[in-house]
Design an enzyme around this catalytic site. Structure first.
Site, PDB file in Angstrom:
ATOM      1  N   GLY A 141      -7.039  -5.174   7.778  1.00 51.35           N
ATOM      2  CA  GLY A 141      -6.442  -4.166   8.671  1.00 51.35           C
ATOM      3  C   GLY A 141      -7.124  -4.325   9.909  1.00 51.35           C
ATOM      4  N   LYS A 160       0.981  -1.215  -0.067  1.00 50.58           N
ATOM      5  CA  LYS A 160       0.081   0.144  -0.070  1.00 50.58           C
ATOM      6  C   LYS A 160       1.021   1.079  -0.080  1.00 50.58           C
ATOM      7  CE  LYS A 160      -3.658  -2.940   2.333  1.00 50.58           C
ATOM      8  NZ  LYS A 160      -4.734  -3.011   2.930  1.00 50.58           N
ATOM      9  N   GLU A 177     -10.902 -10.626  -0.703  1.00 42.97           N
ATOM     10  CA  GLU A 177     -10.452  -9.752   0.294  1.00 42.97           C
ATOM     11  C   GLU A 177     -11.773  -9.299   1.305  1.00 42.97           C
ATOM     12  OE1 GLU A 177      -5.999  -8.440   0.411  1.00 42.97           O
ATOM     13  OE2 GLU A 177      -7.139  -6.791  -0.865  1.00 42.97           O
ATOM     14  N   HIS A 232      -8.385  -3.077  -5.811  1.00 40.28           N
ATOM     15  CA  HIS A 232      -8.157  -3.348  -4.484  1.00 40.28           C
ATOM     16  C   HIS A 232      -9.516  -2.466  -4.036  1.00 40.28           C
ATOM     17  CE1 HIS A 232      -6.970  -3.232  -0.278  1.00 40.28           C
ATOM     18  NE2 HIS A 232      -6.292  -4.181  -0.584  1.00 40.28           N
TER      19      HIS A 232
HETATM   20  P1  13P Z   1      -4.226  -6.622   5.938  1.00 43.65           P
HETATM   21  O1  13P Z   1      -3.405  -7.916   5.931  1.00 43.65           O
HETATM   22  O2  13P Z   1      -3.590  -5.721   7.034  1.00 43.65           O
HETATM   23  O3  13P Z   1      -5.464  -6.898   6.633  1.00 43.65           O
HETATM   24  O4  13P Z   1      -4.440  -6.346   4.509  1.00 43.65           O
HETATM   25  C1  13P Z   1      -5.009  -7.145   3.670  1.00 43.65           C
HETATM   26  C2  13P Z   1      -4.732  -6.344   2.293  1.00 43.65           C
HETATM   27  O5  13P Z   1      -5.635  -5.313   1.915  1.00 43.65           O
HETATM   28  C3  13P Z   1      -4.032  -6.947   1.210  1.00 43.65           C
HETATM   29  O6  13P Z   1      -4.326  -6.414  -0.081  1.00 43.65           O
END
Ligand code: 13P
Length: 274
Positions: free
Chosen positions: A193, A33, A187, A116
């Site tokens: 997160g 990110k 996801e 994403h």
């Molecule tokens: P986290 O592993 O921090 O939950 O994030 C996942 C993500 O958005 C990967 O693209």
């Protein structure tokens, strides 16, 4: 032949070899990110390159755009690959701030994330935009990792299957000619997160559903790989890896520190784990 094309051939061959041995190839990808500095990027990649990775794991790093040349230089002779976090839907022209698929190919990117949930939520990317981005990537030989996922409200209301179906069908239109060259990353927005992950049963049920929607009307085996993402760490990765139709992981927070990322790789490298 470009490095990316050679990689694709090697991976196709490795996939067949692993299948013959009754093993599965797994993707372990880190989406950084908008994090890391140039110094941190180099230190991370240096240490990762010194790590022993089993042949059945494909490691992919998604750094921010400015660090792609570092990845290009440092990963040139390595098995670790890299990609970008976004791509423009246009070829070129007056689109200030955008980065084209041709530019990503120039930077040696093998992969690119498309859609994403943060791009969908904060930058208004619809499934049609995501499909156009993925299609542009494919045109330039860059494998799109198309991200899908439902919000907590959609999960709770039971509407999540419809939401996922819409996202998958938009992606499937792009991938229909080359399903093996597209990757889907599931996801759930509520797991990103947050430290909250779906139960193993929920992951299994959802991945099976995604697989079935993707596979509708296709020959068995002719399906894109499906990654799971959302609060993956070294403690939960092994259990999730054993779920049918989980072909790898897209990792956020736990992929920012080389130690925790290496721990995930280590968990997946234990004998008999996969
Ligand atoms: P986290 O592993 O921090 O939950 O994030 C996942 C993500 O958005 C990967 O693209």
């Amino acid at each position: 032949m470009e490095r990316r094309e050679i990689e694709q051939l090697v991976r196709a061959h490795m996939g067949q070899k692993l299948e013959a041995e009754g093993k599965r190839a797994y993707i372990v990808a880190a989406n950084w990110k908008m994090n890391m500095s140039a110094k941190e990027t180099r230190a991370f990649l240096r240490e990762l390159c010194d790590t022993k990775v089993p042949e059945y794991l494909d490691i992919i790093i998604f750094p921010p755009f400015p660090y792609l040349p570092d990845a290009q230089k440092m990963l040139r002779y390595e098995t670790v690959t890299y990609g970008a976090q976004d791509v423009a839907e246009q070829d070129k022209g007056a689109y200030t701030g955008e980065v084209s698929a041709a530019m990503l190919a120039d930077c040696g990117c093998s992969y690119v994330l498309a859609g994403h949930s943060e791009r969908r939520a904060y930058y208004g990317e619809t499934s049609d935009i995501v499909a156009r981005k993925a299609s542009k990537a494919l045109e330039y030989g860059v494998v799109p990792v198309i991200c899908i996922g439902e919000t907590l409200e959609e999960r709770r209301s039971g509407a999540y299957k419809e939401v996922l179906k819409g996202q998958i069908e938009a992606a499937a239109k792009v991938c229909k000619e080359k399903p093996a060259q597209c990757i889907i990353a599931y996801e759930p927005v509520w797991a990103i997160g947050t430290g909250v992950i779906p139960t193993i049963k929920e992951i299994e049920e959802t991945h099976r559903y995604i697989h079935d929607v993707l596979a509708a009307g296709r020959d068995a085996g002719d399906c894109s790989r499906i990654l799971y993402g959302g609060s993956v760490n070294a403690n939960n990765v092994k259990e999730i890896a054993s779920v049918p139709h989980v072909d790898g992981f897209l990792i956020g927070g736990a992929g920012l520190k080389v130690e925790s990322f290496k721990n995930i790789i280590k968990q997946l490298s234990l004998d008999g784990c996969l």
